[in-house]
Enzyme design. Structure first.
Site, mmCIF file in Angstrom:
data_model
loop_
_atom_site.group_PDB
_atom_site.id
_atom_site.type_symbol
_atom_site.label_atom_id
_atom_site.label_comp_id
_atom_site.label_asym_id
_atom_site.label_seq_id
_atom_site.Cartn_x
_atom_site.Cartn_y
_atom_site.Cartn_z
ATOM 1 C CG ASP A 49 -1.434 7.493 7.525
ATOM 2 O OD1 ASP A 49 -0.845 6.973 6.513
ATOM 3 O OD2 ASP A 49 -2.575 7.927 7.560
ATOM 4 C CG HIS A 56 4.080 6.597 1.043
ATOM 5 N ND1 HIS A 56 3.633 7.086 -0.031
ATOM 6 C CD2 HIS A 56 2.726 5.857 1.544
ATOM 7 C CE1 HIS A 56 2.566 6.788 -0.271
ATOM 8 N NE2 HIS A 56 2.105 6.090 0.425
ATOM 9 C CG ASN A 94 -0.782 0.830 -0.977
ATOM 10 O OD1 ASN A 94 -0.767 -0.242 -1.026
ATOM 11 N ND2 ASN A 94 -1.105 1.648 -0.155
ATOM 12 C CG HIS A 122 1.169 2.409 4.299
ATOM 13 N ND1 HIS A 122 0.454 3.568 4.801
ATOM 14 C CD2 HIS A 122 1.262 2.717 3.120
ATOM 15 C CE1 HIS A 122 -0.067 4.247 3.760
ATOM 16 N NE2 HIS A 122 0.412 3.353 2.708
ATOM 17 C CB CYS A 145 8.726 17.286 -0.902
ATOM 18 S SG CYS A 145 9.222 15.901 -2.087
HETATM 19 P P1 5GP Z 1 -0.955 5.660 -0.034
HETATM 20 O O1 5GP Z 1 -2.658 5.758 -0.209
HETATM 21 O O2 5GP Z 1 -0.514 6.686 -1.045
HETATM 22 O O3 5GP Z 1 -0.421 4.275 0.029
HETATM 23 O O4 5GP Z 1 -0.683 6.274 1.423
HETATM 24 C C1 5GP Z 1 -0.908 7.672 1.635
HETATM 25 C C2 5GP Z 1 -1.040 7.985 3.349
HETATM 26 O O5 5GP Z 1 -0.574 8.957 3.399
HETATM 27 C C3 5GP Z 1 -2.476 7.503 3.584
HETATM 28 O O6 5GP Z 1 -2.375 6.527 4.584
HETATM 29 C C4 5GP Z 1 -2.997 8.941 4.279
HETATM 30 O O7 5GP Z 1 -3.754 8.651 5.256
HETATM 31 C C5 5GP Z 1 -1.598 9.663 4.526
HETATM 32 N N1 5GP Z 1 -1.629 10.942 4.404
HETATM 33 C C6 5GP Z 1 -1.947 11.889 3.455
HETATM 34 N N2 5GP Z 1 -1.847 13.221 3.569
HETATM 35 C C7 5GP Z 1 -1.194 13.227 4.758
HETATM 36 C C8 5GP Z 1 -0.499 14.424 5.637
HETATM 37 O O8 5GP Z 1 -0.720 15.439 5.136
HETATM 38 N N3 5GP Z 1 -0.055 14.004 6.905
HETATM 39 C C9 5GP Z 1 0.227 12.770 7.399
HETATM 40 N N4 5GP Z 1 0.900 12.424 8.388
HETATM 41 N N5 5GP Z 1 -0.379 11.659 6.480
HETATM 42 C C10 5GP Z 1 -0.940 11.763 5.307
HETATM 43 ZN ZN ZN Z 2 7.834 14.530 -2.557
#
Ligand code: 5GP
Ligand code: ZN
Length: 113
Positions: free
Chosen positions: A30, A99, A86, A101, A7
């Site tokens: 990412d 989100h 995920n 990817h 957010c």
């Molecule tokens: P999840 O593990 O929830 O599927 O993916 C979360 C993704 O968010 C991860 O790939 C992680 O590297 C990325 N991520 C986490 N915090 C940040 C951030 O502050 N900025 C960016 N650009 N990516 C983030």
């Molecule tokens: Zn949010």
């Protein structure tokens, strides 16, 4: 949502290396890329994950996929790319703002994301 990092990125409160934004959707790189090209595409609205998609908010998901198609062309991912979302603990979700990817730019292995 107050304490949600995505957010804050969507609102421009913290930097996010954005590649696209409009009134509904934001796309940014990412922080820890799992492929040569690794984008995250999110709705501006806080939706925790795919379990919270419903008739009232699902239009944004269609829009996210339109944006993904546009970005895939701009970033020249036509040789192939992968979209992953995920959901909850067993899938390893770490940020609880919906989100998608987008992984590409190289030959992908099945374990990425
Ligand atoms: P999840 O593990 O929830 O599927 O993916 C979360 C993704 O968010 C991860 O790939 C992680 O590297 C990325 N991520 C986490 N915090 C940040 C951030 O502050 N900025 C960016 N650009 N990516 C983030
Ligand atoms: Zn949010």
């Amino acid at each position: 949502m107050n304490d949600c990092i995505f957010c804050k990125i969507a609102a421009g409160e913290i930097p996010g290396n954005k590649v696209y934004e409009d009134d509904q959707v934001v796309a940014f790189y990412d922080l820890n890329p799992a492929a040569k090209v690794h984008l995250l595409v999110i709705p501006r609205e806080h939706i925790a994950n795919m379990m919270e998609i419903n008739a009232a908010n699902s239009a944004v998901v269609a829009h996210i996929f339109e944006v993904i198609a546009k970005l895939a062309k701009e970033l020249k991912l036509e040789k192939g790319f992968r979209v992953v979302s995920n959901c909850n603990a067993y899938a390893g979700q770490s940020v609880f703002h919906l989100h998608f990817h987008v992984l590409g730019g190289e030959q992908l292995s099945l374990t990425m994301c």
